[in-house]
Design an enzyme around this catalytic site. Structure first.
Site, PDB file in Angstrom:
ATOM      1  CB  THR A 147      -0.941   0.007   1.223  1.00  0.00           C
ATOM      2  OG1 THR A 147      -1.918   1.036   1.069  1.00  0.00           O
ATOM      3  CG2 THR A 147      -0.165   0.200   2.510  1.00  0.00           C
ATOM      4  CD  GLU A 148      -0.768   5.388   1.436  1.00  0.00           C
ATOM      5  OE1 GLU A 148      -0.286   6.364   0.841  1.00  0.00           O
ATOM      6  OE2 GLU A 148      -1.985   5.255   1.650  1.00  0.00           O
ATOM      7  CB  VAL A 149       3.685   1.460  -3.761  1.00  0.00           C
ATOM      8  CG1 VAL A 149       4.032   0.626  -2.548  1.00  0.00           C
ATOM      9  CG2 VAL A 149       2.545   0.833  -4.559  1.00  0.00           C
ATOM     10  N   GLY A 150       2.018   4.499  -4.635  1.00  0.00           N
ATOM     11  CA  GLY A 150       1.746   5.369  -5.771  1.00  0.00           C
ATOM     12  C   GLY A 150       0.990   4.715  -6.900  1.00  0.00           C
ATOM     13  CE  LYS A 151      -2.753  -0.046  -5.269  1.00  0.00           C
ATOM     14  NZ  LYS A 151      -2.175   0.379  -3.956  1.00  0.00           N
ATOM     15  CB  THR A 152      -3.946   6.585  -7.241  1.00  0.00           C
ATOM     16  OG1 THR A 152      -4.719   5.638  -6.493  1.00  0.00           O
ATOM     17  CG2 THR A 152      -4.879   7.584  -7.898  1.00  0.00           C
ATOM     18  CE1 TYR A 153       2.427  11.781 -10.020  1.00  0.00           C
ATOM     19  CE2 TYR A 153       3.909   9.930 -10.400  1.00  0.00           C
ATOM     20  CZ  TYR A 153       3.613  11.276 -10.520  1.00  0.00           C
ATOM     21  OH  TYR A 153       4.503  12.120 -11.133  1.00  0.00           O
ATOM     22  N   PRO A 202      10.211   9.735 -11.370  1.00  0.00           N
ATOM     23  CG  PRO A 202      10.652  11.871 -12.207  1.00  0.00           C
ATOM     24  CD  PRO A 202      10.153  10.519 -12.617  1.00  0.00           C
ATOM     25  CE  LYS A 253      -8.313   2.538  -4.981  1.00  0.00           C
ATOM     26  NZ  LYS A 253      -6.878   2.230  -4.933  1.00  0.00           N
ATOM     27  CB  SER A 310     -10.716   1.757   2.869  1.00  0.00           C
ATOM     28  OG  SER A 310      -9.353   1.494   2.615  1.00  0.00           O
ATOM     29  CG  ASN A 320       6.016   5.980  -8.012  1.00  0.00           C
ATOM     30  OD1 ASN A 320       6.488   7.019  -8.462  1.00  0.00           O
ATOM     31  ND2 ASN A 320       4.952   5.962  -7.236  1.00  0.00           N
ATOM     32  CG  ASP A 378      -6.277   6.890  -4.141  1.00  0.00           C
ATOM     33  OD1 ASP A 378      -5.665   7.972  -4.033  1.00  0.00           O
ATOM     34  OD2 ASP A 378      -5.975   5.877  -3.484  1.00  0.00           O
ATOM     35  CD  GLU A 427      -5.415   2.830  -7.969  1.00  0.00           C
ATOM     36  OE1 GLU A 427      -4.951   2.986  -6.827  1.00  0.00           O
ATOM     37  OE2 GLU A 427      -5.909   3.765  -8.632  1.00  0.00           O
ATOM     38  N   GLY A 428      -6.171  -1.814  -8.149  1.00  0.00           N
ATOM     39  CA  GLY A 428      -6.418  -2.541  -6.922  1.00  0.00           C
ATOM     40  C   GLY A 428      -6.310  -1.665  -5.696  1.00  0.00           C
ATOM     41  CB  ALA A 429      -7.523  -1.681  -2.450  1.00  0.00           C
ATOM     42  N   GLY A 430      -4.131  -1.543  -2.017  1.00  0.00           N
ATOM     43  CA  GLY A 430      -3.010  -2.166  -1.319  1.00  0.00           C
ATOM     44  C   GLY A 430      -2.179  -3.016  -2.268  1.00  0.00           C
TER      45      GLY A 430
END
Length: 233
Positions: A12-18, A209, A38, A42, A177, A55, A117-120
């Site tokens: 999680t919090e690896v920038g999937k949405t970005y 970057p 999506k 949550s 990323n 997201d 896009e998944g979650a986590g």
């Protein structure tokens, strides 16, 4: 022909949405019609229109097709915790088959490229013995992996790629990323990138970057979509 990919991450919090938004923007810049889903989110906020997830709203801003929020994010949960726990607390049931049906509806649209896009990470629970990875498995989708460039990323990326392979799905590509900080802050960043290029069984779609602004348009400039667009999916 609509090409559809499932986007997951090493955690999680690896920038999937970005990354997903950057991919959508890059495809749109090439004249392609794009759409995104999506399925579960949550950490949603109450608004006059109902629960909204930042997201999902980012994906809507990045894609070209006009879709109602409820189709982009069919399951919106308020607490920023694991989706299956948030759903349990809200008295809701997360049904993978329902999510598969919603995704199929978007996949049958006129979009040239659909990103789900998944979650986590890959093996996020939805219910006892049911996981979000059951959705791309049912849809038989190729997967795009977002790798957060940090200490341990090689192990995380390889384990995720192995799980995807065991689930019978192809890894279509991966994106490096630098979500935690500039490339210069990571010891041996180039060596880690070189190792990932060697050990992951898919092409690197780009090295993004660190971007404090979070503007996905900036990330799009660092992506190469050709391996995706030349696929038979």
């Amino acid at each position: 022909m609509t090409r559809t990919f499932f986007v997951t991450g090493t955690n999680t919090e690896v920038g999937k949405t970005y990354v997903t938004a950057a991919l959508l923007h890059a495809a749109g810049a090439q004249g392609l019609k794009t759409a995104a889903v999506k399925p579960v989110a949550s950490g949603c906020e109450q608004t006059p229109e109902g629960l909204r997830n930042s997201d999902a709203l980012t994906l809507m801003a990045a894609m070209t097709e006009d879709m109602p929020y409820e189709q982009v994010n069919p399951i919106a949960l308020e607490p920023a915790i694991a989706p299956h726990i948030a759903a349990m607390e809200a008295g809701r049931r997360l049904d993978p088959s329902r999510l598969v049906g919603i995704c199929r509806g978007v996949m049958s649209s006129k979009a040239d490229l659909v990103l789900i896009e998944g979650a986590g990470g890959w093996r996020v629970p939805l219910a006892p013995r049911q996981f979000l990875s059951d959705v791309p498995r049912a849809l038989e989708l190729p997967v795009i992996l977002v790798v957060s460039m940090e200490l341990g990323c090689i192990n995380h990326a390889l384990l995720t790629a192995e799980a995807i392979h065991r689930d019978g799905l192809p890894l279509a590509g991966w994106v490096a990323n630098f979500v935690r900080g500039p490339q210069s802050d990571m010891p041996r960043a180039e060596e880690n990138l070189a190792t990932l290029r060697t050990v992951l069984p898919a092409p690197c779609l780009g090295v993004l970057p660190h971007d404090e602004s979070g503007d996905f348009r900036s990330g799009a400039a660092h992506l190469d979509l050709s391996p995706l667009l030349s696929s038979s999916n």
